[in-house]
Motif scaffolding. Structure first.
Motif, mmCIF file in Angstrom:
data_model
loop_
_atom_site.group_PDB
_atom_site.id
_atom_site.type_symbol
_atom_site.label_atom_id
_atom_site.label_comp_id
_atom_site.label_asym_id
_atom_site.label_seq_id
_atom_site.Cartn_x
_atom_site.Cartn_y
_atom_site.Cartn_z
ATOM 1 N N ALA A 18 -39.869 33.560 -22.034
ATOM 2 C CA ALA A 18 -40.428 32.582 -20.936
ATOM 3 C C ALA A 18 -40.951 32.329 -19.764
ATOM 4 C CB ALA A 18 -39.292 32.121 -21.297
ATOM 5 N N LEU A 19 -40.538 33.938 -19.732
ATOM 6 C CA LEU A 19 -41.999 34.111 -18.410
ATOM 7 C C LEU A 19 -43.386 34.872 -18.898
ATOM 8 C CD1 LEU A 19 -38.377 36.535 -16.259
ATOM 9 C CD2 LEU A 19 -39.281 34.239 -16.158
ATOM 10 N N ALA A 20 -43.786 35.398 -19.732
ATOM 11 C CA ALA A 20 -45.141 35.151 -19.344
ATOM 12 C C ALA A 20 -45.981 34.468 -19.817
ATOM 13 C CB ALA A 20 -45.049 36.390 -21.465
ATOM 14 N N GLY A 21 -45.882 33.721 -19.673
ATOM 15 C CA GLY A 21 -47.211 32.433 -19.660
ATOM 16 C C GLY A 21 -47.200 31.927 -18.059
ATOM 17 N N PRO A 22 -45.711 31.896 -17.205
ATOM 18 C CA PRO A 22 -46.226 31.980 -15.728
ATOM 19 C C PRO A 22 -46.654 33.105 -15.027
ATOM 20 C CG PRO A 22 -43.957 31.011 -16.433
ATOM 21 C CD PRO A 22 -44.324 31.360 -17.800
ATOM 22 N N ALA A 23 -46.376 33.833 -15.822
ATOM 23 C CA ALA A 23 -47.122 35.150 -14.778
ATOM 24 C C ALA A 23 -48.327 35.061 -15.477
ATOM 25 C CB ALA A 23 -46.428 36.275 -15.387
ATOM 26 N N GLU A 24 -48.399 34.731 -16.278
ATOM 27 C CA GLU A 24 -50.089 34.867 -16.331
ATOM 28 C C GLU A 24 -51.007 33.608 -15.991
ATOM 29 O OE1 GLU A 24 -53.980 34.036 -18.745
ATOM 30 O OE2 GLU A 24 -52.360 32.526 -19.210
ATOM 31 N N SER A 25 -50.578 32.679 -15.459
ATOM 32 C CA SER A 25 -50.614 31.355 -14.554
ATOM 33 C C SER A 25 -50.969 31.953 -13.519
ATOM 34 C CB SER A 25 -49.440 29.890 -14.897
ATOM 35 O OG SER A 25 -49.555 30.257 -16.776
ATOM 36 N N ALA A 26 -49.795 32.830 -12.803
ATOM 37 C CA ALA A 26 -50.122 32.892 -11.633
ATOM 38 C C ALA A 26 -50.554 34.201 -11.035
ATOM 39 C CB ALA A 26 -48.798 33.523 -11.052
ATOM 40 N N PHE A 27 -51.076 35.109 -11.751
ATOM 41 C CA PHE A 27 -51.853 36.476 -11.644
ATOM 42 C C PHE A 27 -52.649 37.109 -12.240
ATOM 43 C CE2 PHE A 27 -46.526 37.096 -10.607
ATOM 44 C CZ PHE A 27 -47.299 37.026 -9.584
ATOM 45 N N ARG A 29 -54.324 37.369 -16.554
ATOM 46 C CA ARG A 29 -53.955 37.958 -18.052
ATOM 47 C C ARG A 29 -53.682 39.432 -17.391
ATOM 48 N NH1 ARG A 29 -56.445 36.217 -22.902
ATOM 49 N NH2 ARG A 29 -55.292 34.088 -22.429
ATOM 50 N N THR A 30 -55.050 39.826 -16.801
ATOM 51 C CA THR A 30 -54.983 40.937 -17.150
ATOM 52 C C THR A 30 -53.994 41.692 -15.663
ATOM 53 O OG1 THR A 30 -57.218 41.436 -17.076
ATOM 54 C CG2 THR A 30 -56.223 43.346 -16.144
ATOM 55 N N ALA A 31 -53.683 40.828 -14.840
ATOM 56 C CA ALA A 31 -53.086 41.159 -13.498
ATOM 57 C C ALA A 31 -51.489 41.329 -14.134
ATOM 58 C CB ALA A 31 -52.872 40.355 -11.895
ATOM 59 N N ALA A 32 -50.831 40.497 -14.830
ATOM 60 C CA ALA A 32 -50.153 40.343 -15.507
ATOM 61 C C ALA A 32 -49.325 41.586 -16.647
ATOM 62 C CB ALA A 32 -49.642 38.904 -16.352
ATOM 63 N N LEU A 33 -50.642 42.019 -17.277
ATOM 64 C CA LEU A 33 -50.066 42.737 -18.287
ATOM 65 C C LEU A 33 -49.907 44.250 -17.366
ATOM 66 C CD1 LEU A 33 -52.732 42.115 -20.932
ATOM 67 C CD2 LEU A 33 -50.385 42.337 -20.795
ATOM 68 N N TRP A 34 -50.888 44.355 -16.610
ATOM 69 C CA TRP A 34 -50.661 45.988 -15.890
ATOM 70 C C TRP A 34 -49.768 45.130 -14.741
ATOM 71 C CZ3 TRP A 34 -52.734 50.257 -15.811
ATOM 72 C CH2 TRP A 34 -54.054 50.674 -16.636
ATOM 73 N N GLY A 35 -48.752 44.626 -14.551
ATOM 74 C CA GLY A 35 -47.194 44.026 -13.632
ATOM 75 C C GLY A 35 -46.507 44.549 -14.667
ATOM 76 N N CYS A 36 -46.820 43.953 -15.920
ATOM 77 C CA CYS A 36 -45.396 44.115 -17.175
ATOM 78 C C CYS A 36 -45.339 46.202 -17.240
ATOM 79 C CB CYS A 36 -46.028 43.210 -18.584
ATOM 80 S SG CYS A 36 -45.539 42.064 -18.455
ATOM 81 N N SER A 37 -47.321 46.731 -17.660
ATOM 82 C CA SER A 37 -47.239 48.125 -17.571
ATOM 83 C C SER A 37 -46.278 48.819 -16.186
ATOM 84 C CB SER A 37 -48.800 48.572 -18.265
ATOM 85 O OG SER A 37 -49.212 48.005 -18.622
ATOM 86 N N ALA A 38 -46.385 48.569 -15.334
ATOM 87 C CA ALA A 38 -45.840 48.855 -13.865
ATOM 88 C C ALA A 38 -43.940 49.513 -14.331
ATOM 89 C CB ALA A 38 -46.558 48.567 -12.906
ATOM 90 N N LEU A 39 -44.037 47.859 -14.586
ATOM 91 C CA LEU A 39 -42.163 47.557 -14.763
ATOM 92 C C LEU A 39 -41.547 47.868 -15.594
ATOM 93 C CD1 LEU A 39 -39.852 45.307 -14.084
ATOM 94 C CD2 LEU A 39 -40.306 44.127 -15.440
ATOM 95 N N ILE A 40 -42.390 48.720 -16.459
ATOM 96 C CA ILE A 40 -41.715 49.203 -18.095
ATOM 97 C C ILE A 40 -42.025 51.129 -17.469
ATOM 98 C CG2 ILE A 40 -42.056 50.792 -19.871
ATOM 99 C CD1 ILE A 40 -43.313 47.828 -20.727
ATOM 100 N N LEU A 41 -43.087 51.071 -16.422
ATOM 101 C CA LEU A 41 -42.731 52.981 -16.207
ATOM 102 C C LEU A 41 -41.351 52.940 -15.330
ATOM 103 C CD1 LEU A 41 -44.141 55.545 -15.607
ATOM 104 C CD2 LEU A 41 -46.029 54.831 -14.453
ATOM 105 N N LEU A 42 -41.741 52.194 -14.906
ATOM 106 C CA LEU A 42 -40.252 51.527 -13.308
ATOM 107 C C LEU A 42 -39.236 51.769 -13.531
ATOM 108 C CD1 LEU A 42 -39.823 51.823 -10.035
ATOM 109 C CD2 LEU A 42 -39.422 49.548 -10.903
ATOM 110 N N LEU A 43 -38.276 51.562 -15.128
ATOM 111 C CA LEU A 43 -37.928 51.344 -15.603
ATOM 112 C C LEU A 43 -37.196 52.425 -16.330
ATOM 113 C CD1 LEU A 43 -37.585 47.521 -16.836
ATOM 114 C CD2 LEU A 43 -36.038 48.576 -14.703
#
Length: 80
Positions: A18-27, A29-43
């Motif tokens: 549910a959050l993937a679509g709004p994140a892609e629209s707001a930031f 596609r590339t920024a959303a994917l990098w953000g998800c990668s950073a989140l996974i690394l942080l967790l």
């Protein structure tokens, strides 16, 4: 422990979807994917900060009695 891991993984799939679509629209596609990668690394790093997780060691398997297939467990072994 694996059951809790699976519960968290499966329960959060709809939220992430549910959050993937709004994140892609707001930031974008590339920024959303990098953000998800950073989140996974942080967790992952956050989990490694827990001392009990860092101290986990692999248990050595117990030898199987001769003449008995490894797939057959006695009632005492199943309770462990």
């Amino acid at each position: 422990m694996a059951a809790y891991d699976w519960l968290g993984s499966i329960a959060l799939v709809p939220v992430a979807t549910a959050l993937a679509g709004p994140a892609e629209s707001a930031f974008g596609r590339t920024a959303a994917l990098w953000g998800c990668s950073a989140l996974i690394l942080l967790l992952t790093l956050a989990v490694l900060c827990v001392p009990d997780v860092r101290r986990l060691r692999r248990r050595e398997p117990k030898p199987v009695a001769e003449g008995k297939p490894a797939t057959e467990l006695t009632a005492a072994q199943e309770k462990r």
